[in-house]
Design an enzyme around this catalytic site. Structure first.
Site, mmCIF file in Angstrom:
data_model
loop_
_atom_site.group_PDB
_atom_site.id
_atom_site.type_symbol
_atom_site.label_atom_id
_atom_site.label_comp_id
_atom_site.label_asym_id
_atom_site.label_seq_id
_atom_site.Cartn_x
_atom_site.Cartn_y
_atom_site.Cartn_z
ATOM 1 N N ASP A 1 0.829 -4.177 -1.276
ATOM 2 C CA ASP A 1 2.057 -3.666 -0.658
ATOM 3 C C ASP A 1 1.973 -2.143 -0.663
ATOM 4 O O ASP A 1 2.462 -1.469 -1.574
ATOM 5 C CB ASP A 1 3.280 -4.155 -1.425
ATOM 6 C CG ASP A 1 4.569 -3.938 -0.644
ATOM 7 O OD1 ASP A 1 4.505 -3.345 0.453
ATOM 8 O OD2 ASP A 1 5.629 -4.365 -1.128
ATOM 9 N N VAL A 2 1.324 -1.610 0.374
ATOM 10 C CA VAL A 2 1.047 -0.171 0.436
ATOM 11 C C VAL A 2 1.817 0.524 1.555
ATOM 12 O O VAL A 2 1.909 1.746 1.581
ATOM 13 C CB VAL A 2 -0.465 0.085 0.581
ATOM 14 C CG1 VAL A 2 -1.208 -0.448 -0.638
ATOM 15 C CG2 VAL A 2 -1.026 -0.531 1.852
ATOM 16 N N LYS A 3 2.333 -0.258 2.514
ATOM 17 C CA LYS A 3 3.165 0.251 3.602
ATOM 18 C C LYS A 3 2.590 1.510 4.241
ATOM 19 O O LYS A 3 3.297 2.495 4.481
ATOM 20 C CB LYS A 3 4.589 0.507 3.128
ATOM 21 C CG LYS A 3 5.332 -0.765 2.695
ATOM 22 C CD LYS A 3 6.776 -0.472 2.341
ATOM 23 C CE LYS A 3 7.522 -1.740 1.952
ATOM 24 N NZ LYS A 3 7.080 -2.288 0.657
ATOM 25 N N ARG A 4 1.321 1.486 4.532
ATOM 26 C CA ARG A 4 0.681 2.645 5.138
ATOM 27 C C ARG A 4 1.041 2.743 6.616
ATOM 28 O O ARG A 4 1.174 1.729 7.308
ATOM 29 C CB ARG A 4 -0.835 2.574 4.975
ATOM 30 C CG ARG A 4 -1.313 2.642 3.525
ATOM 31 C CD ARG A 4 -0.821 3.909 2.844
ATOM 32 N NE ARG A 4 -1.465 4.125 1.558
ATOM 33 C CZ ARG A 4 -0.834 4.326 0.432
ATOM 34 N NH1 ARG A 4 0.476 4.312 0.392
ATOM 35 N NH2 ARG A 4 -1.506 4.549 -0.685
#
Length: 320
Positions: free
Chosen positions: A112-115
């Protein structure tokens, strides 16, 4: 469009685990030091002091206890990178260590890095989390998650590098469409030509998913994030993105319940994976599981996972 078996191996592998364990759930490993029982903190601080290294060690031991307690019940975990970044480089080491340990236990890992950036920056993010970094003659992995979350609100420039890596590596992404937080509507619900923006994003996700092709179970490696707190929107978006898996945050601590989630699934009983983070990893702090106590926090997490699986399968009308 379909693809050869194996080309989308991460999404197929995830679905296979969901079917085998009869558990369309993912545990969010989003630790904070305040969640970690005092006994674990004390042990880590004796060895490393009240330092970033000490905090990271405490979180690692905490994560390991939960993973050991639940890995046989679930198909996947979702570590949230910000919760590790707050402890600096030692925290990031813990992040990678957690990923490797989960994979050694046969779990799929959703980073879950939401880049979300553009051009070479987005490509670097994609390589760091899903691809291989070239160092001299070597091709090396960094964080090596199986999936990553991606913010699409910079447009195709930000998503395309992830699509390219997914094609090359057989990995997958979950693209933010309608998030679970209360203020998501400030932008995501804005009308564009009479339609909410999140619907237009979902159509783009479907376009990307269709171009990627479908795997063994009929699903693309290009999925979406839609919050459990918006069940009506989830049901509508399910129809727009029939070939995409939907990652559904917001179960438990944010108020989502199994009965709210049936619309996120397709008629085949697949198509969605439901996330709970604090509801699982902090279960021992809840009244329902308080009898376990802090020293048996992992057992409390296991009990919470079993209850979650039963709740969701019950809502879907099937046995756990």
């Amino acid at each position: 469009m379909s693809v050869a078996k194996g080309d989308l191996y991460m999404i197929d592998d995830l679905i296979r685990k969901i079917k085998e364990k009869k558990a369309p759930v993912v545990v969010g490993l989003d630790p904070n030091l305040s969640y970690v029982p005092e006994s674990i903190q004390k042990k880590a601080f004796i060895e490393f002091g009240e330092t970033l290294e000490g905090a990271a060690e405490a979180i690692w031991e905490y994560n390991k206890g939960i993973i050991d307690a639940v890995y046989d019940l679930i198909p996947a975990v979702k570590p949230q990178i910000a919760m590790y970044e707050q402890y600096g480089i030692p925290g990031l080491v813990c992040f990678e260590r957690t990923i490797s340990y989960c994979q050694s236990k046969g779990l799929s890992v959703i980073g879950d890095v939401k880049r979300g950036d553009i051009g070479s920056t987005s490509e670097a993010y994609a390589v760091a989390h899903l691809g291989h970094t070239k160092v001299g003659k070597n091709e090396l992995t960094c964080f090596h998650e199986d999936f990553a979350t991606v913010n699409p609100y910079l447009g195709s420039d930000g998503v395309r590098p992830f699509l390219n890596i997914c094609r090359k590596e057989g990995k997958g992404i979950f693209i933010l469409v309608k998030t679970s937080n209360p203020s998501s509507g400030e932008f995501q619900d804005r009308l564009v030509d009479g339609r909410p923006l999140y619907e237009l994003v979902s159509e783009k996700v479907h376009e990307w998913a269709d171009a990627m092709g479908r795997g063994e179970f009929g699903y693309s490696g290009i999925g979406a994030v839609v919050g459990a707190t918006y069940p009506e929107q989830g049901a509508a978006l399910r129809k727009i993105m029939p070939d995409s898996y939907i990652l559904v945050p917001g179960y438990g601590a944010q108020g989502g319940k199994g009965e709210d989630l049936t619309g996120f699934f397709n008629e085949d009983g697949l198509g969605a994976i439901i996330n709970s983070s604090r509801g699982i990893i902090c279960a021992y702090q809840q009244d329902k599981y308080s009898d376990y106590g802090a020293d048996r926090y992992a057992e409390a997490s296991r009990a919470a996972v079993l209850d979650m699986i039963a709740d969701i399968n019950g809502a879907l009308g099937r046995d756990a």
